[in-house]
Motif scaffolding. Structure first.
Motif, PDB file in Angstrom:
ATOM      1  N   LYS A  43       0.820  -1.204   0.000  1.00 38.07           N
ATOM      2  CA  LYS A  43       0.000   0.000   0.000  1.00 38.07           C
ATOM      3  C   LYS A  43       0.863   1.266   0.000  1.00 38.07           C
ATOM      4  CE  LYS A  43      -3.904  -2.126   2.448  1.00 38.07           C
ATOM      5  NZ  LYS A  43      -5.056  -1.760   1.626  1.00 38.07           N
ATOM      6  N   CYS A  80      -4.874  -1.140  -2.835  1.00 34.81           N
ATOM      7  CA  CYS A  80      -5.648   0.035  -2.446  1.00 34.81           C
ATOM      8  C   CYS A  80      -4.964   0.717  -1.259  1.00 34.81           C
ATOM      9  CB  CYS A  80      -7.041  -0.462  -2.047  1.00 34.81           C
ATOM     10  SG  CYS A  80      -8.119   0.780  -1.348  1.00 34.81           S
ATOM     11  N   TYR A  82      -6.371   2.297   1.078  1.00 30.47           N
ATOM     12  CA  TYR A  82      -7.213   2.219   2.269  1.00 30.47           C
ATOM     13  C   TYR A  82      -6.966   0.884   2.984  1.00 30.47           C
ATOM     14  CZ  TYR A  82      -9.471   6.095  -0.160  1.00 30.47           C
ATOM     15  OH  TYR A  82      -9.714   7.275  -0.812  1.00 30.47           O
ATOM     16  N   ASP A  83      -7.584   0.741   4.155  1.00 27.45           N
ATOM     17  CA  ASP A  83      -7.239  -0.400   4.996  1.00 27.45           C
ATOM     18  C   ASP A  83      -8.477  -0.921   5.725  1.00 27.45           C
ATOM     19  OD1 ASP A  83      -5.255  -2.130   5.758  1.00 27.45           O
ATOM     20  OD2 ASP A  83      -4.517  -0.903   7.416  1.00 27.45           O
ATOM     21  N   CYS A  84      -9.391  -1.508   4.977  1.00 26.01           N
ATOM     22  CA  CYS A  84     -10.619  -2.034   5.592  1.00 26.01           C
ATOM     23  C   CYS A  84     -10.321  -3.397   6.225  1.00 26.01           C
ATOM     24  CB  CYS A  84     -11.719  -2.195   4.547  1.00 26.01           C
ATOM     25  SG  CYS A  84     -12.119  -0.646   3.720  1.00 26.01           S
ATOM     26  N   TYR A  86     -12.138  -5.888   6.635  1.00 28.78           N
ATOM     27  CA  TYR A  86     -12.774  -7.035   5.969  1.00 28.78           C
ATOM     28  C   TYR A  86     -12.315  -7.204   4.524  1.00 28.78           C
ATOM     29  CZ  TYR A  86     -15.636  -3.088   4.449  1.00 28.78           C
ATOM     30  OH  TYR A  86     -16.042  -1.879   3.950  1.00 28.78           O
ATOM     31  N   CYS A  87     -11.304  -6.428   4.103  1.00 34.13           N
ATOM     32  CA  CYS A  87     -10.914  -6.441   2.680  1.00 34.13           C
ATOM     33  C   CYS A  87     -10.353  -7.800   2.263  1.00 34.13           C
ATOM     34  CB  CYS A  87      -9.874  -5.353   2.425  1.00 34.13           C
ATOM     35  SG  CYS A  87      -9.387  -5.286   0.696  1.00 34.13           S
ATOM     36  N   LEU A  89      -8.618  -8.500  -0.206  1.00 33.44           N
ATOM     37  CA  LEU A  89      -7.306  -8.423  -0.857  1.00 33.44           C
ATOM     38  C   LEU A  89      -6.184  -8.864   0.075  1.00 33.44           C
ATOM     39  CD1 LEU A  89      -7.625  -4.994  -2.723  1.00 33.44           C
ATOM     40  CD2 LEU A  89      -7.947  -7.279  -3.671  1.00 33.44           C
ATOM     41  N   GLY A 131      -9.552  -3.281  -6.175  1.00 38.72           N
ATOM     42  CA  GLY A 131      -9.177  -2.029  -5.515  1.00 38.72           C
ATOM     43  C   GLY A 131     -10.344  -1.059  -5.516  1.00 38.72           C
ATOM     44  N   ASP A 132     -10.027   0.203  -5.291  1.00 40.04           N
ATOM     45  CA  ASP A 132     -11.048   1.250  -5.221  1.00 40.04           C
ATOM     46  C   ASP A 132     -10.885   2.114  -6.480  1.00 40.04           C
ATOM     47  OD1 ASP A 132     -12.600   3.088  -2.759  1.00 40.04           O
ATOM     48  OD2 ASP A 132     -11.851   4.127  -4.549  1.00 40.04           O
ATOM     49  N   LYS A 163     -14.787   4.344  -1.836  1.00 40.64           N
ATOM     50  CA  LYS A 163     -15.039   4.801  -0.457  1.00 40.64           C
ATOM     51  C   LYS A 163     -14.309   6.122  -0.236  1.00 40.64           C
ATOM     52  CE  LYS A 163     -15.711   0.288   1.733  1.00 40.64           C
ATOM     53  NZ  LYS A 163     -14.942  -0.829   1.209  1.00 40.64           N
TER      54      LYS A 163
HETATM   55  S1  SF4 Z   1     -10.227  -2.354  -1.871  1.00 41.90           S
HETATM   56 FE1  SF4 Z   1     -12.156  -1.704  -0.935  1.00 41.90          FE
HETATM   57  S2  SF4 Z   1     -12.381  -3.055   0.849  1.00 41.90           S
HETATM   58 FE2  SF4 Z   1     -10.217  -3.162   0.220  1.00 41.90          FE
HETATM   59  S3  SF4 Z   1      -9.147  -1.600   1.449  1.00 41.90           S
HETATM   60 FE3  SF4 Z   1      -9.746  -0.644  -0.487  1.00 41.90          FE
HETATM   61  S4  SF4 Z   1     -11.718   0.324  -0.092  1.00 41.90           S
HETATM   62 FE4  SF4 Z   1     -11.360  -1.147   1.563  1.00 41.90          FE
END
Ligand code: SF4
Length: 373
Positions: A43, A80, A82-84, A86-87, A89, A131-132, A163
């Motif tokens: 990331k 991505c 971001y760091d969800c 539940y992702c 990936l 990804g986003d 997001k």
């Molecule tokens: S790909 Fe989607 S779920 Fe995964 S970290 Fe990025 S925004 Fe969050």
């Protein structure tokens, strides 16, 4: 965000690489972008790359055990910033370098080839599989390039799902309504706890208003719905806030789905997100090998949200369930499409009826249902 940037030499002349080099201060030119194996380290690296292999395919979650929507994916981004918690990936990518494909023309050539094979079909496709769609837009302007390029593809509709609140590069473009900007939404309590580094809810809602004011169609994905304290009130407030910002007339579709993950991912989630409560709920294993909330709970969550959508958003937006079975559709909506092909037809028919001039020809149910994609 501090990141290390790479541009592959073959892409140096592209508009995306040039924009990236202009706004970044740590970019190296390389023959091939380096692989990264660690999820989090990937990331911190952004690579502008060429297209590898055939790009255009069906959504990988498609399963004949569930009613799926037949959307296509164009994986122009991978990983991505971001760091969800539940992702998926975190348990899926082998090369975790965050990458953006810069040769847009080559990407779209794959889409055009497939779209020409069934000129009667209306293809919905998105760039969010790995990804986003907009998280890296300030660095790349890659989605803005796609928006402009997709205008000539009359039996296609591009969905950019995010997001983020990064929409400024899309405003004022000649989008011809051939692009749907979609948000994944959850109450702020869920964003704070589980969707780390993503845009706050208010920023996402303001971005929705900006693109709607610019004439874009909007889509909303309440997916994954997450069980949390006071979830009923949390989702109720979310729906009220949403429809204060955007008219349902501009909402092309709304999807509803709940948290799901492979059992193998549980360990990664607990390791990467020790504070998350994501894996503590009671769950069952589905036919697709994914853990989900138990059925009575999913039913209650979906019904609650669906009633709120219809109460505050009226009957216009097409609402569907993601990765659920016929019986769940009937419990929530009172009826169910017969198949993925039927759902594809129903979504196209809704777009054809609601947005004159968008779908290139009247959809024919028999064609959709007799042609398994
Ligand atoms: S790909 Fe989607 S779920 Fe995964 S970290 Fe990025 S925004 Fe969050």
């Amino acid at each position: 965000m501090k990141y290390k940037g790479y541009v592959e030499k073959s892409q140096q002349g592209s508009a995306i690489a040039q924009h990236f080099s202009k706004v970044s201060d740590n970019v190296a030119e390389v023959d091939v972008a380096p692989n990264t194996s660690d999820y989090r380290n990937g990331k911190k690296v952004i690579a502008i790359t060429q297209k590898k292999g055939s790009a255009f395919s069906r959504c990988a979650s498609q399963s004949d055990k569930y009613i799926c929507c037949n959307v296509y994916v164009l994986p122009s981004v991978s990983n991505c910033p971001y760091d969800c918690s539940y992702c998926f990936l975190q348990n899926y990518l082998t090369d975790t370098t965050t990458s953006v494909v810069a040769d847009t023309a080559a990407l779209l050539a794959d889409v055009k080839k497939r779209a020409a094979e069934e000129p009667w079909r209306f293809f919905r496709f998105g760039t969010w599989e790995l990804g986003d769609s907009l998280a890296l837009e300030p660095e790349t302007h890659a989605s803005a390039e796609l928006v402009v390029a997709v205008q000539s593809m009359k039996n296609c509709l591009l969905e950019l799902k995010t997001k983020s609140a990064h929409v400024d590069s899309l405003l004022g473009l000649d989008h011809g309504r051939r692009v749907v900007i979609a948000w994944s939404l959850n109450p702020q309590a869920v964003i704070t706890a589980e969707e780390l580094k993503t845009a706050p809810l208010q920023a996402r809602l303001e971005a929705i208003k900006k693109v709607a004011d610019d004439g874009y169609l909007v889509a909303i994905h309440f997916d994954p719905m997450i069980l949390h304290e006071d979830w009923e009130a949390g989702y109720e407030q979310l729906i009220e806030q949403l429809f204060q910002m955007v008219s349902p007339k501009q909402v092309a579709w709304i999807s509803i789905g709940s948290l799901r993950f492979n059992p193998e991912m549980k360990k990664s989630m607990e390791h990467n997100f020790p504070k998350s409560r994501m894996t503590s709920a009671e769950m069952v294993l589905g036919d697709d090998g994914k853990m989900r909330y138990i059925k009575p709970l999913r039913t209650a969550m979906y019904k609650h949200l669906y009633q709120l959508i219809r109460h505050h958003g009226g009957n216009e937006p097409y609402v569907y369930l993601c990765m659920e079975r016929w019986d769940m559709w009937k419990k929530v909506f009172g009826a169910s499409p017969e198949s993925a092909e039927h759902l594809d037809f129903l979504m196209t028919e809704s777009l054809y009826r609601r947005f004159p001039g968008l779908v290139h020809q009247a959809p024919d149910r028999e064609s959709y249902e007799s042609s398994k994609v």
